[in-house]
Design a protein around this motif. Structure first.
Motif, PDB file in Angstrom:
ATOM      1  N   MET A  23       0.687  -1.390   0.056  1.00 41.41           N
ATOM      2  CA  MET A  23       0.030   0.019   0.162  1.00 41.41           C
ATOM      3  C   MET A  23       0.887   1.147   0.010  1.00 41.41           C
ATOM      4  SD  MET A  23      -1.095   0.239   4.029  1.00 41.41           S
ATOM      5  CE  MET A  23      -2.718  -0.579   3.591  1.00 41.41           C
ATOM      6  N   ALA A  24       0.140   2.511  -0.394  1.00 44.37           N
ATOM      7  CA  ALA A  24       1.078   3.659  -0.425  1.00 44.37           C
ATOM      8  C   ALA A  24       1.152   3.929   1.097  1.00 44.37           C
ATOM      9  CB  ALA A  24       0.322   4.665  -1.171  1.00 44.37           C
ATOM     10  N   ASP A  55       6.776  -6.791  -2.880  1.00 46.05           N
ATOM     11  CA  ASP A  55       6.386  -5.969  -1.413  1.00 46.05           C
ATOM     12  C   ASP A  55       7.357  -6.531  -0.328  1.00 46.05           C
ATOM     13  OD1 ASP A  55       4.125  -4.402  -2.102  1.00 46.05           O
ATOM     14  OD2 ASP A  55       2.661  -6.283  -2.261  1.00 46.05           O
ATOM     15  N   HIS A  66       8.592  -0.982   1.830  1.00 46.56           N
ATOM     16  CA  HIS A  66       8.651  -0.674   0.327  1.00 46.56           C
ATOM     17  C   HIS A  66       8.608  -1.699  -0.624  1.00 46.56           C
ATOM     18  CE1 HIS A  66      12.463  -2.643   1.478  1.00 46.56           C
ATOM     19  NE2 HIS A  66      12.958  -2.622   0.214  1.00 46.56           N
ATOM     20  N   ARG A  67       8.565  -1.384  -1.806  1.00 46.16           N
ATOM     21  CA  ARG A  67       8.805  -2.319  -2.767  1.00 46.16           C
ATOM     22  C   ARG A  67       9.939  -2.401  -3.637  1.00 46.16           C
ATOM     23  NH1 ARG A  67       3.659  -0.743  -2.538  1.00 46.16           N
ATOM     24  NH2 ARG A  67       1.770  -2.273  -3.180  1.00 46.16           N
ATOM     25  N   THR A 124       2.040   8.262  -2.331  1.00 51.86           N
ATOM     26  CA  THR A 124       3.561   7.919  -1.987  1.00 51.86           C
ATOM     27  C   THR A 124       3.879   6.493  -2.084  1.00 51.86           C
ATOM     28  OG1 THR A 124       3.883   9.752  -0.885  1.00 51.86           O
ATOM     29  CG2 THR A 124       5.859   8.317  -0.646  1.00 51.86           C
ATOM     30  N   TRP A 125       4.768   6.052  -3.166  1.00 46.80           N
ATOM     31  CA  TRP A 125       5.122   4.334  -3.246  1.00 46.80           C
ATOM     32  C   TRP A 125       6.678   4.230  -3.017  1.00 46.80           C
ATOM     33  CZ3 TRP A 125       0.645   1.229  -3.395  1.00 46.80           C
ATOM     34  CH2 TRP A 125      -0.345   2.020  -3.499  1.00 46.80           C
ATOM     35  N   ALA A 174      10.165   2.520  -3.380  1.00 45.67           N
ATOM     36  CA  ALA A 174      10.579   1.323  -4.024  1.00 45.67           C
ATOM     37  C   ALA A 174      12.040   1.520  -4.233  1.00 45.67           C
ATOM     38  CB  ALA A 174       9.752   1.031  -5.295  1.00 45.67           C
ATOM     39  N   ARG A 226       3.370   7.557  -7.992  1.00 47.53           N
ATOM     40  CA  ARG A 226       2.239   6.538  -8.133  1.00 47.53           C
ATOM     41  C   ARG A 226       2.814   5.053  -7.951  1.00 47.53           C
ATOM     42  NH1 ARG A 226      -2.100   8.797 -10.426  1.00 47.53           N
ATOM     43  NH2 ARG A 226      -1.703  10.936 -11.542  1.00 47.53           N
ATOM     44  N   ARG A 227       2.087   4.250  -7.899  1.00 50.10           N
ATOM     45  CA  ARG A 227       2.568   2.852  -7.683  1.00 50.10           C
ATOM     46  C   ARG A 227       3.057   2.450  -8.816  1.00 50.10           C
ATOM     47  NH1 ARG A 227      -1.460  -2.222  -5.988  1.00 50.10           N
ATOM     48  NH2 ARG A 227      -0.108  -3.791  -5.910  1.00 50.10           N
ATOM     49  N   ARG A 260       4.297  -0.387 -11.442  1.00 54.05           N
ATOM     50  CA  ARG A 260       3.598  -1.545 -11.918  1.00 54.05           C
ATOM     51  C   ARG A 260       4.705  -2.098 -13.234  1.00 54.05           C
ATOM     52  NH1 ARG A 260      -1.649  -2.244 -10.109  1.00 54.05           N
ATOM     53  NH2 ARG A 260      -2.655  -0.363  -9.577  1.00 54.05           N
TER      54      ARG A 260
END
Length: 456
Positions: free
Chosen positions: A1-2, A337, A341-342, A378-379, A381, A403-404, A406
């Motif tokens: 999630m953000a 995930d 963070h990612r 806020t994503w 990564a 943005r997320r 992808r």
């Protein structure tokens, strides 16, 4: 999630660049990524021309006779040499391959300076044959050059004697004062086999005053060498003109706030590990500052010393000529995930962002070109490579993407033309090297592109 706020994550936005932004919004990068089937670099030749013109304007404003050579090691692309040939600039080459590439793309031999440490016989022979200027790094280097000139069909051999910086006595480049004195004697003894045109130095770091100080010393050496009957009419201050990638506030805030919690796997970096991504005086303005500085032990500016002595100034910038002249594009092909963070995996390796070569990070924030139209957030990564190496990370830092990210989205690392693109690239895992795409923005409304004509 953000996460709820971006303030917890250090950012380092690149300085605004309308030319790069225009490419990002054009839709061209998505098409190129699909057509090329992997990561790629795009190049903006207009920026190179602009930077070259600015450096020439700095020399002209100071009333200094000078010549700009592009340091080819900063980026292998042929387009930069083509721009040098078109604009009457020179090339700094340090190998037979680089020298051949400069000649093959139209640069005149007399507009090439050959640098580097001890040079092989093939390089010396080719340089002398084409009238290139050779920076001699040691006495055995000088002996080999004199022998080449005496035994070959072409002469004289044009040369500079490289000075060991007194402030950096452990540098592996250049000759001590005693060695320079011996070198001058040997040039005199060689007679018309050589043409000793002056002195040069290789100075590590980006401080400006030490460059002015050492340049003032070289002017004095030129005057002394002339009393021995040598030409000694030019000096080279090499490269080392800093580039500013971000603004002062962002840089100070980043250094003050970053810690191991901001990096994947708790990786940590000291501030001294990073390139100085902000410089208050950069590029052509840094050259102006060097010319305006008063060298130690002199009562006049460097520009005044040069003009009064009739000494021309050579400089060999690489990074500073490539400022805002290109970027690097990767496609995201995996997302995991990892708690706060990612972890992204892209279709390339960290070898295409060569700051990792120096155990550091390339810090300007990458831009996410996302097809996600959901609300912004806020994503955080980090970015890993498509290899089996645990340490192969393009960005250890947890980037606060708006943005997320992808699978299928593009990541664009800005302003990578200077030393990042190809200094350390290899075909590890049999992955193809990212091609370089030259974008011509003069063809409105849609830019045209071609693959770079690099001679292998």
């Amino acid at each position: 999630m953000a996460v709820s706020s971006a303030s917890a994550w250090p950012t380092l936005p690149a300085l605004p660049d309308p030319a790069t932004d225009a490419v990002l919004v054009s839709g061209l990068l998505e098409e190129l990524s699909y057509a090329l089937g992997g990561p790629f670099h795009f190049l903006l030749p207009e920026a190179f021309d602009t930077n070259l013109q600015a450096m020439r304007a700095a020399l002209d404003a100071a009333g200094v006779a000078g010549f700009v050579y592009y340091a080819k090691k900063a980026n292998k692309a042929a387009v930069w040499i083509e721009r040098c040939a078109a604009n009457g600039a020179g090339v700094d080459a340090a190998s037979v391959g680089e020298l051949r590439a400069a000649l093959g793309h139209g640069v005149r031999g007399e507009h090439i300076v050959v640098t580097g440490p001890a040079k092989g016989q093939d390089l010396l022979r080719l340089a002398v044959q084409h009238g290139a200027l050779i920076a001699v790094d040691a006495l055995d280097d000088l002996d080999a050059l004199i022998a080449t000139a005496l035994t070959g069909a072409a002469r004289p051999a044009r040369l500079l004697l490289r000075c060991l910086p007194p402030a950096q006595p452990h540098s592996r480049f250049g000759m001590t004062g005693a060695e320079l004195s011996t070198g001058i004697d040997r040039c005199v003894q060689a007679g018309d086999a050589v043409r000793m045109e002056g002195f040069s130095f290789h100075l590590a770091g980006y401080a400006l005053q030490p460059r002015a100080d050492l340049a003032g010393h070289l002017v004095d050496l030129c005057l002394k060498a002339r009393t021995r009957g040598l030409e000694a009419g030019r000096i080279s201050i090499g490269g080392g003109l800093p580039v500013s990638y971000t603004d002062a506030g962002s840089w100070r805030g980043f250094l003050a706030g970053q810690h191991r919690g901001h990096y994947h796997a708790g990786r940590s970096f000291e501030a001294a590990d990073f390139y100085p991504y902000h410089s208050p005086v950069a590029g052509a303005e840094a050259l102006r500052a060097v010319l305006a500085a008063r060298p130690e032990g002199h009562g006049r500016s460097l520009a005044e010393l040069l003009t009064a002595s009739g000494v021309a100034l050579m400089l060999e910038p690489g990074r500073a000529l490539l400022d805002r002249a290109g970027a690097t594009v990767f496609r995201i092909q995996g997302v995991k995930d990892r708690g706060d963070h990612r972890l992204l995996t892209v279709d390339g390796t960290s070898l295409s962002l060569s700051e990792q070569w120096f155990h550091s990070e390339y810090l300007p924030d990458p831009r996410l070109l996302s097809r996600d139209t959901a609300a912004a957030g806020t994503w955080p990564a980090s970015v890993g490579a498509a290899t089996c190496l645990e340490s192969d990370m393009l960005t250890w830092r947890k980037i606060a993407f708006p943005r997320r990210p992808r699978i299928g989205d593009l990541l664009v690392y800005p302003n990578t033309a200077g030393y990042q693109m190809d200094s350390n690239e290899s075909r590890f895992h049999d992955l193809a090297l990212p091609p370089k795409v030259v974008i011509d923005r003069t063809q409105a409304p849609r830019p045209r592109w071609r693959l770079d004509r690099h001679l292998v």
